[in-house]
Design a protein around this motif. Structure first.
Motif, PDB file in Angstrom:
ATOM      1  N   UNK A 141      31.609  37.621  44.506  1.00 39.32           N
ATOM      2  CA  UNK A 141      31.535  39.062  44.776  1.00 39.32           C
ATOM      3  C   UNK A 141      30.060  39.446  44.732  1.00 39.32           C
ATOM      4  N   UNK A 142      29.512  39.716  45.904  1.00 33.62           N
ATOM      5  CA  UNK A 142      28.059  39.820  46.033  1.00 33.62           C
ATOM      6  C   UNK A 142      27.638  41.251  46.357  1.00 33.62           C
TER       7      UNK A 142
ATOM      8  N   UNK B 211      25.784  45.240  44.504  1.00 34.44           N
ATOM      9  CA  UNK B 211      25.568  46.069  43.312  1.00 34.44           C
ATOM     10  C   UNK B 211      26.347  47.383  43.323  1.00 34.44           C
ATOM     11  N   UNK B 212      27.363  47.469  44.200  1.00 33.24           N
ATOM     12  CA  UNK B 212      28.203  48.673  44.193  1.00 33.24           C
ATOM     13  C   UNK B 212      29.385  48.429  43.253  1.00 33.24           C
ATOM     14  N   UNK B 213      29.372  49.132  42.127  1.00 31.30           N
ATOM     15  CA  UNK B 213      30.346  48.871  41.069  1.00 31.30           C
ATOM     16  C   UNK B 213      31.786  49.054  41.529  1.00 31.30           C
ATOM     17  N   UNK B 214      32.047  50.093  42.307  1.00 25.17           N
ATOM     18  CA  UNK B 214      33.417  50.338  42.756  1.00 25.17           C
ATOM     19  C   UNK B 214      33.938  49.163  43.569  1.00 25.17           C
ATOM     20  N   UNK B 215      33.134  48.680  44.531  1.00 20.71           N
ATOM     21  CA  UNK B 215      33.576  47.595  45.401  1.00 20.71           C
ATOM     22  C   UNK B 215      33.745  46.296  44.610  1.00 20.71           C
ATOM     23  N   UNK B 216      32.840  46.059  43.648  1.00 18.29           N
ATOM     24  CA  UNK B 216      32.950  44.849  42.834  1.00 18.29           C
ATOM     25  C   UNK B 216      34.199  44.898  41.961  1.00 18.29           C
ATOM     26  N   UNK B 217      34.434  46.045  41.335  1.00 19.74           N
ATOM     27  CA  UNK B 217      35.623  46.201  40.487  1.00 19.74           C
ATOM     28  C   UNK B 217      36.895  46.045  41.305  1.00 19.74           C
TER      29      UNK B 217
ATOM     30  N   UNK C 174      42.650  32.406  35.922  1.00 15.18           N
ATOM     31  CA  UNK C 174      41.655  33.104  36.728  1.00 15.18           C
ATOM     32  C   UNK C 174      40.507  33.471  35.795  1.00 15.18           C
ATOM     33  N   UNK C 175      39.339  32.967  36.114  1.00 11.84           N
ATOM     34  CA  UNK C 175      38.165  33.179  35.268  1.00 11.84           C
ATOM     35  C   UNK C 175      37.183  34.098  35.989  1.00 11.84           C
ATOM     36  N   UNK C 176      36.864  35.212  35.364  1.00 11.98           N
ATOM     37  CA  UNK C 176      35.930  36.174  35.943  1.00 11.98           C
ATOM     38  C   UNK C 176      34.593  36.043  35.223  1.00 11.98           C
ATOM     39  N   UNK C 177      33.566  35.706  35.979  1.00 14.70           N
ATOM     40  CA  UNK C 177      32.223  35.539  35.409  1.00 14.70           C
ATOM     41  C   UNK C 177      31.361  36.701  35.880  1.00 14.70           C
ATOM     42  N   UNK C 178      31.062  37.614  34.973  1.00 13.99           N
ATOM     43  CA  UNK C 178      30.288  38.805  35.335  1.00 13.99           C
ATOM     44  C   UNK C 178      28.790  38.557  35.184  1.00 13.99           C
ATOM     45  N   UNK C 179      28.003  39.345  35.936  1.00  8.54           N
ATOM     46  CA  UNK C 179      26.536  39.261  35.889  1.00  8.54           C
ATOM     47  C   UNK C 179      26.061  37.840  36.146  1.00  8.54           C
ATOM     48  N   UNK C 180      26.572  37.244  37.232  1.00 10.41           N
ATOM     49  CA  UNK C 180      26.206  35.873  37.564  1.00 10.41           C
ATOM     50  C   UNK C 180      24.711  35.659  37.729  1.00 10.41           C
ATOM     51  N   UNK C 181      23.990  36.720  38.096  1.00  9.62           N
ATOM     52  CA  UNK C 181      22.539  36.589  38.270  1.00  9.62           C
ATOM     53  C   UNK C 181      21.824  36.283  36.946  1.00  9.62           C
TER      54      UNK C 181
ATOM     55  N   UNK D  58      33.048  35.000  40.605  1.00  8.12           N
ATOM     56  CA  UNK D  58      31.693  35.240  40.110  1.00  8.12           C
ATOM     57  C   UNK D  58      31.168  36.542  40.698  1.00  8.12           C
ATOM     58  N   UNK D  59      30.744  37.446  39.818  1.00  8.59           N
ATOM     59  CA  UNK D  59      30.112  38.689  40.268  1.00  8.59           C
ATOM     60  C   UNK D  59      28.602  38.520  40.186  1.00  8.59           C
ATOM     61  N   UNK D  60      27.923  38.871  41.268  1.00  9.09           N
ATOM     62  CA  UNK D  60      26.472  38.673  41.362  1.00  9.09           C
ATOM     63  C   UNK D  60      25.882  39.891  42.069  1.00  9.09           C
ATOM     64  N   UNK D  61      24.818  40.447  41.518  1.00  7.14           N
ATOM     65  CA  UNK D  61      24.244  41.669  42.098  1.00  7.14           C
ATOM     66  C   UNK D  61      23.654  41.463  43.490  1.00  7.14           C
TER      67      UNK D  61
END
Length: 323
Positions: A12-13, A15-21, A67-74, A99-102
């Motif tokens: 998930x690439x 920095x828009x919080x709504x779209x990432x969530x 299901x593993x969610x890895x936040x702030x991948x950067x 993986x969430x990445x800004x």
């Protein structure tokens, strides 16, 4: 939905919080449609060690999907990145890694490595342009099973603002309260208390030289009872902001943000609005805004006229003359 249809790795690439969530929520929903008992766990990349990664990705003793969610991948450290990229080459079919990445320069090698390994990319970038936000509103209405005209989307943006969470909530409410066919008249009916626009809507139109739009917004604002003082303040703030950003010279909004003490989005907007202005024109506009403030706050007999005169004067100043 089958296990084979679930992407083993989602990136998930943006920095828009709504779209990432929303991307994470949808991933969890899909995983649960395959296995209602899926084990969902969340981690912060900056706090994980390679040993913990190996443990969380290793086969479960009790079986079942995870299901593993890895936040702030950067924020992942090099050793963690190496371990995850090695795993990405041969992921466990019973594990889905999100993986969430800004999406910025920080940690770019990690994002690029996941893409190269075949990760499914879900864009979650901020919508920077007005046309993108109009499209978002129309798509949001369609997602809810409705239809939205372009002028209705424009009206909703004027009423609610640019925050995607508020826009999404407004779209959902409109669909729930209507038959789903959203026109400008629908928005006006439901948001009459907010479609009065703010002083900043008036100022934004004035700063790009669109005098008719600025006057229309001003008259509507006054008609529905908006106090003239915040409108006058917004006109003054609009000119000051453009002048400050223009004097700071060229540079990206993010580079100038710390120097000017402003959010990047405000600098970006001021840079757009500043095109076509000369230093002399900005000086004239600042004078017009100051006179307007004095009249509006000093108890002028006709504060509406003072505001209209300021809009005309700012338009003339942008054209290079004084009125």
């Amino acid at each position: 939905m089958t296990p084979a249809s679930l992407a083993p790795i989602l990136l998930v690439l943006g920095d828009e919080e709504l779209l990432a969530t929303r991307a994470v929520t949808e991933a969890v929903a899909k995983a649960r449609s395959v296995d209602p008992d899926v084990d969902v766990r969340e981690y912060q990349a900056g706090a994980l060690t390679p040993g913990e990664v190996a443990e969380m990705l290793s086969p479960s003793l009790f079986g079942g999907r995870r299901l593993l969610v890895l936040r702030a991948g950067q924020d992942a450290r090099k050793d963690l990145v190496a371990a995850l990229l090695a795993y990405a080459k041969n992921p466990d079919p019973d594990v889905q890694l999100v993986v969430l990445h800004l999406g910025g320069a920080k940690g770019k090698a990690f994002a690029d490595g996941l893409k190269a390994a075949g990760a499914t990319v879900v864009p979650a970038v901020k919508l920077k342009g007005h046309r993108d936000r109009v499209a978002f509103v129309r798509d949001e209405i369609r997602r809810g099973g409705g239809k939205c005209t372009e002028d209705a989307a424009e009206a909703l943006l004027a009423a609610v603002g640019n925050d995607l969470r508020e826009l999404a909530a407004a779209c959902s409410q409109l669909i729930a309260d209507t038959d789903g066919r959203i026109g400008a008249d629908t928005v006006a009916r439901y948001y009459r208390g907010r479609v009065e626009v703010s002083g900043f809507t008036v100022a934004d139109a004035a700063m790009i030289g669109d005098v008719p739009a600025a006057l229309e917004a001003l008259r509507w604002a006054l008609h529905v009872g908006v106090d003239p003082v915040p409108i006058a303040d917004a006109l003054a703030d609009g000119v000051r902001t453009v002048a400050r950003v223009a004097s700071a010279g060229r540079g990206s909004p993010y580079q100038l943000a710390s120097t000017l003490g402003m959010p990047a989005w405000k600098i970006e907007r001021a840079q757009r609005q500043g095109r076509g202005w000369t230093p002399e024109g900005l000086a004239q506009a600042m004078q017009a805004a100051a006179e307007c403030n004095a009249a509006v706050k000093g108890g002028s007999d006709d504060r509406a006229y003072a505001l209209e005169r300021a809009v005309f004067s700012m338009g003339a100043a942008r054209q290079g003359g004084a009125r």
